[in-house]
Motif scaffolding. Structure first.
Motif, short mmCIF file in Angstrom:
data_model
loop_
_atom_site.label_atom_id
_atom_site.label_comp_id
_atom_site.label_asym_id
_atom_site.label_seq_id
_atom_site.Cartn_x
_atom_site.Cartn_y
_atom_site.Cartn_z
N TYR A 146 41.24 28.24 22.98
CA TYR A 146 40.39 27.22 23.57
C TYR A 146 40.88 25.83 23.20
CZ TYR A 146 36.36 24.95 25.54
OH TYR A 146 35.56 24.17 26.32
N LYS B 278 41.67 24.52 26.62
CA LYS B 278 40.27 24.27 26.97
C LYS B 278 39.77 25.28 27.99
CE LYS B 278 40.31 20.40 24.60
NZ LYS B 278 41.55 20.78 23.92
N LEU B 279 40.05 26.55 27.72
CA LEU B 279 39.61 27.59 28.65
C LEU B 279 38.90 28.66 27.83
CD1 LEU B 279 39.78 29.35 31.32
CD2 LEU B 279 41.89 30.24 30.36
N ILE B 280 37.69 29.00 28.24
CA ILE B 280 37.01 30.11 27.58
C ILE B 280 37.71 31.37 28.06
CG2 ILE B 280 34.88 31.39 27.27
CD1 ILE B 280 33.33 28.96 27.73
N PHE C 149 37.71 34.62 28.55
CA PHE C 149 36.83 35.78 28.52
C PHE C 149 37.61 37.05 28.21
CE2 PHE C 149 33.42 33.41 30.50
CZ PHE C 149 32.32 34.04 29.98
N ARG D 58 37.91 23.45 36.26
CA ARG D 58 37.44 24.29 35.17
C ARG D 58 36.81 25.58 35.72
NH1 ARG D 58 35.64 21.93 30.38
NH2 ARG D 58 37.34 20.79 29.47
N ILE D 59 36.05 25.41 36.81
CA ILE D 59 35.36 26.57 37.38
C ILE D 59 36.35 27.63 37.81
CG2 ILE D 59 33.97 27.34 39.33
CD1 ILE D 59 32.30 24.93 39.10
N LEU E 158 37.73 29.39 34.81
CA LEU E 158 36.74 30.27 34.17
C LEU E 158 36.52 31.53 35.00
CD1 LEU E 158 35.05 30.40 31.71
CD2 LEU E 158 33.26 29.14 32.86
N ILE E 159 36.45 31.37 36.31
CA ILE E 159 36.25 32.55 37.17
C ILE E 159 37.45 33.48 37.02
CG2 ILE E 159 36.07 33.33 39.56
CD1 ILE E 159 34.52 30.74 40.12
N THR E 160 38.66 32.91 36.97
CA THR E 160 39.84 33.75 36.79
C THR E 160 39.74 34.51 35.47
OG1 THR E 160 41.06 32.02 37.91
CG2 THR E 160 42.34 33.76 36.88
N ILE F 80 37.08 35.42 33.91
CA ILE F 80 36.11 36.51 34.09
C ILE F 80 36.76 37.65 34.86
CG2 ILE F 80 33.96 37.15 35.23
CD1 ILE F 80 32.93 34.33 34.65
N LEU G 280 31.88 37.49 23.07
CA LEU G 280 30.93 36.39 23.22
C LEU G 280 30.49 35.87 21.86
CD1 LEU G 280 28.62 37.60 26.12
CD2 LEU G 280 30.09 35.60 26.09
N PHE H 124 33.04 33.76 20.38
CA PHE H 124 33.03 32.44 21.00
C PHE H 124 31.93 31.58 20.38
CE2 PHE H 124 31.53 29.40 24.14
CZ PHE H 124 32.69 28.68 24.32
#
Lengths: 404, 291, 312
Positions: free
Chosen positions: B28, B32-34, B36, B91-92, B95-97, B99, B223, B226
């Motif tokens: 991160y 800067k990417l969560i 998952f 960012r969206i 993040l979707i990627t 997930i 999670l 995180f």
């Protein structure tokens, strides 16, 4: 630029229209199948096949139960078909996966009732999913039997009415809880007991409630009552709490995935008291998770034992071993029995009419199957015995049989 | 005595979170990417270790190293294939990627071996050490030791080596770092490799300690890790360590007070409180988000 | 003028679809199996469209939508099963409480941005689920047994209302404010738009319709359990919105319809279904991050020559 835009637009129109056409085509082809389905079912009455649907957890969280029941049922159907079927008609098995989800269980039941037009259904393995199919069974008058849905409200609604078309092959939760409590009081002479139940399962909560009632009636005291949630992996903090209450017996209703870890961690924390559970423990994985040594001095109530010396049981164990090359667990046996339960009713009803089979199922008396001999009571529950097993060095040993 | 035992329980649970959080916070911190999928790399590590120990019958430490190496490769592949193209995306989208990658890994594993749990073979002699009525499992001491060693090692890499300096530069400002002649792509890949190797190690250790592994085992610990990373301050290595241990202790205390059913809720409440009250975490620097 | 024309076209279209389907049902061509798929389609459209207003229009990334669906499902079920109220009242109560929950969650969390917001909404959804899990009044883990009351009519009317309200919101002053937040929050703040207010309003409206969808869901499936509303459900809803196009209402609806059909055909292969879903998610994000429809609406496809609406 504009050209590119129109091209894009054209592509989207094309895509959207193809989606719509696809949906319509789906509908129209559906019309086709459903109308032919209708005609074939009217013809199906006189055909040579009896369709038995199975709405089971073949994937998802409790897939191992659903798949076990399916294997058991398949063996039973194979045997029945080899012996000439039911009144000369072969059984056609229609298993459908409900992904261990209640909404999918409803969908699957609707599919079995309207598309496959089955004569009878095997309902999902877990109570919640079985309940999700009950209203469909009643509506379409399809006799439905759950092999292992042990919650009382599968057959009996909250207001006391009975789900006419829903039956089960297994005993109900309160009975198992009572058997465990009596075993603790009488055989182990436990006075101060602790309960550690899976709170994410209605099954475990039902068992905990009836166990508590019975153990208190027997003069015992519940010194600790704790709960955990399925999928937890660390139980030490709660077990430490239980240990400090100093119980001489711990009842742990739940499923083997967590129970395996609980038993292991309890022993690590130095809890030596006997532990007891129910049919949810029954899996070879339990031994691997907990370790054979930690499992010593633990007991379970179960539907049957593959170690039971009775002849019919040993015959079943052998046949199962030959087909699947493993030793059958309780879910295998219940799945097997469920098919024979339905077969017996169809034979006595003398027809494949839903209401006639329903009546025959409700009137079942002294039917002798692998998991015991039983009669069906007015609440559609079989009155049958439970088996108490003890783990000795990782192997289930037959301890005793308890009659209701 | 009960409370000391509970503290010990909390620390052993927390050191697992800390171990996963170390990798999380590095990844991160730099892009800067969560991620998952980090929890799923952790799961893959557990399975690689399992097959290494149970099928090929090798010892614990070789299995640990194999799992770390393979996870490092997997992490780099994920980064190169899925995340690299998205560095300048919203960012969206990223993040979707993430997930999507996470779901993909889980379901591919389920597809190939089913969803049923697997039990880790006993590779390490497990003994309970009893000190004044407090039971400490030898494995939980090992976990804590491994976590601390890895943390120190990471601190060393990040602060004393050249690649570490590059990592810090990229995390501060990738464009400026590129202008300074740093190979940003390789630096990010290296970060993923290290982070994923840590996740793999955590997976094997988790398997040995808790015995049960299954394809969805990474979701919740991921999670939680995180949350631990946010708690300690995203990007901070000691922060991840402290965050993980604190989270473990908090969860244990919640259970010990008899609210075991609210344990996961407690973790999320902590997350939300931290995000709202002090988004930079305990050790984080107060940087205003650039927009 | 133009707006009202679109409104009438939509209404007539809705009536026609309803009449055709109702006709097929009364003739007996569409049996319960297909009715059930249609109801599910409606539920999924509602969920997709209600998340679309949060993610697609306002640009706030929420991955906890199933939490609000759960609130709607449980409260409408309490109203009908425990209090004996009729279904429409129950649905209203469920939707209302869900909107309230949306407000409660939205006010503190919507000051967060990007991934922090995402993870906070996920956290809230889990907390909501855990609360239902621990309340014995609604059955705890065993869930609540519910009589089936949903019919295709209820589901369809709810979808029409959902789409009308959200489409009108989008085309209103409020909607434009929300879109400006999506495009550039700081700029819209500078233009004097009360960004927090619009974010919370959009979030509450989204939660409201998620609650409505939850109510329909609860009364269609006989039993609701907390496990149904885990974050996999939230991801499912997210997939509809992402696939359809972040910012396109019709895209979200079409994706919901399409994926419902796909998933009922793939029902026999659940793992394959999830693999396909996740691959689609990744590939769409890598090669067409704006989704299939982008921010375009299906109606704009028929207006060639007029000003196209593809903003990036």
């Amino acid at each position: 630029m504009t050209e590119k835009k129109t091209l894009k637009r054209f592509a989207s129109v094309f895509l959207a229209s193809s989606l719509i056409v696809g949906a319509l085509a789906g509908c129209s082809s559906n019309e086709g199948t459903s109308s032919t389905g209708g005609s074939s079912s009217s013809a199906g009455e006189s055909s040579d096949v009896i369709k038995i649907g199975a709405n089971l957890e073949l994937s998802g969280a409790v897939a191992s139960y659903g798949s076990s029941i399916k294997d058991g049922a398949e063996l039973a159907i194979e045997e029945i078909n080899a012996a000439g079927g039911i009144d000369g008609k072969q059984i056609e098995f229609v298993p459908v996966d409900n992904k261990s989800e209640s909404a999918e269980a409803t969908n699957a039941a609707i599919k079995l009732a309207t598309q496959d037009k089955v004569t009878a259904m095997i309902a999902p393995a877990t109570s919640g999913n079985a309940i999700a199919t009950a209203q469909i069974a009643n509506q379409y008058k399809i006799p439905t039997v759950t092999a292992s849905g042990t919650a009382p409200n599968v057959t009996e609604n909250e207001d006391g009415t009975i789900n006419d078309f829903v039956f089960r092959t297994c005993f109900i939760d309160p009975f198992q809880g009572i058997v465990a409590a009596n075993f603790a009081s009488n055989e182990l002479e436990a006075k101060n007991v602790a309960i550690y139940a899976d709170n994410a399962s209605d099954y475990a909560k039902g068992l905990a409630a009836s166990f508590k009632e019975q153990i208190e009636a027997n003069g015992g005291t519940v010194v600790a009552e704790e709960a955990y949630v399925a999928d937890d992996t660390d139980f030490k903090s709660t077990l430490t709490r239980i240990k400090s209450a100093n119980p001489d017996f711990i009842f742990i209703p739940g499923y083997y995935e967590e129970v395996g870890l609980i038993v292991k961690q309890a022993r690590e924390l130095g809890i030596e008291a006997p532990l007891m559970g129910a049919d949810g423990w029954d899996s070879p994985t339990l031994v691997e998770l907990a370790g054979a040594e930690a499992l010593n001095n633990t007991f379970i109530t179960n539907h049957y034992s593959s170690e039971d010396p009775e002849e019919t049981i040993q015959g079943f164990v052998e046949a199962f071993n030959a087909k699947f090359s493993e030793s059958p667990n309780a879910f295998h046996a219940l799945g097997y029995d469920t098919v024979f339960f339905i077969k017996d009713a169809i034979e006595r009803a003398g027809s494949t009419d839903g209401e006639a089979i329903q009546k025959a199922l409700a009137e079942t008396e002294n039917l002798s199957l692998i998991t015991g001999t039983f009669s069906v009571d007015e609440k559609h529950n079989p009155v049958k015995s439970a088996t108490v097993l003890e783990y000795v060095d990782g192997v289930q040993e037959f301890n005793s049989k308890v009659n209701p | 005595m009960e409370w000391i035992q509970q503290l010990v329980n909390g620390i052993s649970l927390g050191s697992i979170y800390a171990l996963i959080a170390l990798g999380y916070t590095m990844v991160y911190g730099i892009i800067k990417l969560i991620n998952f999928a980090h929890g799923d790399v952790f799961m893959l590590g557990a399975f690689i270790g399992f097959y290494a120990i149970a099928r090929w019958e090798i010892g614990f430490f070789p299995a640990l190293i194999i799992a770390m190496a393979l996870c490092a490769i997997i992490g780099v592949v994920i980064e190169r294939v899925a995340y690299k193209r998205l560095r300048n995306a919203t960012r969206i989208a990223a993040l979707i990627t993430a997930i999507g990658v996470s779901l993909l890994i889980e379901n591919v594993v389920i597809y190939f071996r089913g969803a049923s749990p697997e039990a880790y073979p006993e590779v390490l002699p497990e003994t309970s050490i009893n000190i004044l009525g407090v039971n400490i499992s030898s494995i939980s001491i090992l976990i804590l030791a491994v976590t601390i060693v890895l943390m120190i090692l990471l601190q060393f890499i990040v602060h004393k080596t050249k690649i570490g300096k590059a990592m810090r530069a990229v995390s501060l400002d990738p464009d400026a770092a590129r202008l300074m002649g740093i190979n940003v792509d390789n630096t990010i890949s290296a970060t993923f490799a290290i982070g994923s190797a840590l996740a793999g190690a955590a997976g094997v250790i988790f398997g040995v300690y808790y015995t049960r592994i299954e394809p969805l085992m990474g979701v919740l610990p991921g999670l939680k890790a995180f949350i631990a990373a946010v708690f300690g301050g995203i990007g901070s290595i000691p922060g991840a360590m402290v965050g993980g241990l604190s989270l473990g202790v908090v969860e244990t205390v919640v259970s010990a007070l008899g609210f075991s059913l609210w344990r996961d809720a407690a973790a999320f409440v902590i997350l939300i409180l931290i995000l709202i009250l002090k988004p930079s975490g305990i050790f984080g620097k107060n940087t205003r988000e650039k927009v | 003028m133009k707006k009202s024309k679109a409104f009438w076209v939509f209404s007539v279209l809705a009536l026609v679809i309803y009449a055709v389907v109702q006709g097929l049902i009364s003739v007996g061509i569409l049996d319960l199996y297909y009715q059930n798929i249609l109801v599910q389609m409606c539920i999924n459209i509602m969920l997709a469209v209600s998340l679309h207003i949060i993610i697609g229009i306002t640009g706030q990334f929420s991955i906890g939508h199933a939490g609000f669906m759960a609130v709607g499902a449980y409260f409408s079920a309490i109203a009908t099963m425990k209090l004996g109220l009729p279904l429409p009242v129950g649905l209203l109560i469920g939707a209302g409480v869900a909107a309230l929950a949306g407000l409660l969650v939205g006010i503190p969390t919507l000051r967060l941005k990007g991934d922090y917001l995402a993870i906070a909404t996920l956290g809230f959804a889990e907390i909501i689920r855990i609360i239902f899990l621990n309340v014995d009044y609604v059955g705890g883990a065993a869930g609540m047994v519910i009589t089936n009351m949903t019919t295709w009519t209820y589901a369809f009317v709810s979808v029409v209302i959902t789409i009308l309200v959200i489409a009108n919101f989008t085309n209103s002053r409020h909607g434009r404010a929300a879109i400006s937040i999506r495009e550039d929050e700081i700029a819209s703040d500078a233009m004097g738009i009360n960004t927090t207010y619009y974010k919370v309003v959009a979030f509450a409206i989204g939660s409201l319709f998620a609650g409505l969808a939850g109510g329909i869901f609860a009364h269609n499936f006989f039993i609701i359990q907390p496990t149904t509303f885990g974050f996999l459900k939230s991801f499912d809803i997210l997939i509809y919105v992402v696939l359809g196009g972040l910012g396109s209402l019709s895209g979200a609806a079409i994706a919901a319809i399409f994926l419902t059909i796909v998933s009922s055909y793939l029902a026999e292969y659940p793992e394959t279904r999830m693999i396909i879903y996740s691959l689609v998610l990744i590939i769409v994000m890598l090669y067409r991050p704006s989704g299939l429809m982008g921010t375009k609406e299906i109606t704009s496809l028929f207006k060639f020559g007029k000003k196209g609406g593809s903003q990036k």
